[in-house]
Design an enzyme around this catalytic site. Structure first.
Site, short mmCIF file in Angstrom:
data_model
loop_
_atom_site.label_atom_id
_atom_site.label_comp_id
_atom_site.label_asym_id
_atom_site.label_seq_id
_atom_site.Cartn_x
_atom_site.Cartn_y
_atom_site.Cartn_z
N CYS A 22 -20.13 46.80 -9.73
CA CYS A 22 -18.84 46.77 -9.02
C CYS A 22 -18.69 47.89 -7.99
O CYS A 22 -17.75 47.89 -7.21
CB CYS A 22 -17.68 46.81 -10.02
SG CYS A 22 -17.56 45.29 -10.98
N HIS A 72 -8.48 37.01 2.49
CA HIS A 72 -9.61 37.25 3.40
C HIS A 72 -9.57 38.65 4.02
O HIS A 72 -10.00 38.85 5.15
CB HIS A 72 -9.71 36.16 4.47
CG HIS A 72 -10.27 34.90 3.92
ND1 HIS A 72 -9.51 34.01 3.23
CD2 HIS A 72 -11.53 34.41 3.93
CE1 HIS A 72 -10.26 33.00 2.85
NE2 HIS A 72 -11.51 33.22 3.25
N GLU A 136 -9.09 38.33 -11.66
CA GLU A 136 -10.19 38.76 -10.80
C GLU A 136 -11.32 37.73 -10.87
O GLU A 136 -12.02 37.49 -9.89
CB GLU A 136 -10.69 40.13 -11.23
CG GLU A 136 -11.69 40.73 -10.27
CD GLU A 136 -12.02 42.15 -10.63
OE1 GLU A 136 -11.44 43.07 -10.01
OE2 GLU A 136 -12.86 42.35 -11.53
#
Length: 146
Positions: A22, A72, A136
Site C-alpha cells: 500500500c 478519478h 476500499e
C-alpha cells in the site's frame, strides 16, 4: 427511520509509510454508503410523503459535496511531499490534498465531516447524517458514525 444510499467512485492513493504494498501508488473502486436518519414525512400531498428524503436528492448532494471531487482523483496526504510535489508537475491533474493519510478509516472520517455539513434538515423531519461507510475493496471498509 434510517435510509442509506450507495455510490461508487474511482480514486488513487498511497499510504506513504505502510510496510507492505500500500506504500506504492495504486487505486481502488471505492463505494460509499451514506446513512441518514429522520422522521418519515407524512404531510398529505407532499412530494416526499412517505419518505425521509428522496434517494435522488441524497445522491445529488453527495455528488456535489464529495463524490465528484474525489472521483478519478489522486487522494494524497499533505505530508507526502514527494507525491504532492510530483502531482503538482502534471498540468490539469485532479489531485485532492488531504490533512490525513488516505487510509479507509481517515477517508471515511473526512467524508463524514464533509457530508455532515451538506445534509441539513431542510424538510423539517430532523434529518441527520448518521453513518458513512467507505468500502476500499468489496471485503474491506471503515465506518464513521455519529
Amino acid at each position: 427511520m434510517l435510509i442509506t444510499r450507495r455510490l461508487e467512485f474511482d480514486a488513487g492513493h498511497r499510504i506513504p509509510h505502510h510496510a507492505s504494498q500500500c506504500r506504492h501508488l495504486h487505486g481502488h473502486r471505492y463505494a460509499i454508503e451514506i446513512s441518514l436518519s429522520g422522521e418519515i414525512i407524512d404531510t398529505e400531498g407532499a412530494a416526499m410523503q412517505g419518505m425521509v428524503m428522496d434517494f435522488s436528492e441524497v445522491k445529488n448532494i453527495a455528488n456535489a459535496a464529495l463524490v465528484d471531487r474525489w472521483d478519478h482523483a489522486f487522494l494524497v496526504y499533505q505530508g507526502d511531499r514527494e507525491v504532492v510535489d510530483f502531482l503538482a508537475t502534471l498540468a490539469g491533474h485532479k489531485t485532492v490534498v488531504l490533512p490525513v493519510v488516505p487510509t479507509a478509516e481517515n477517508l471515511a472520517n473526512e467524508a463524514f465531516r464533509i457530508l455532515d455539513a451538506a445534509y441539513l434538515d431542510g424538510y423539517g423531519n430532523q434529518l441527520r447524517l448518521q453513518r458513512v461507510r467507505l468500502y476500499e475493496t468489496p471485503n474491506n471498509w471503515a465506518d464513521a458514525v455519529r
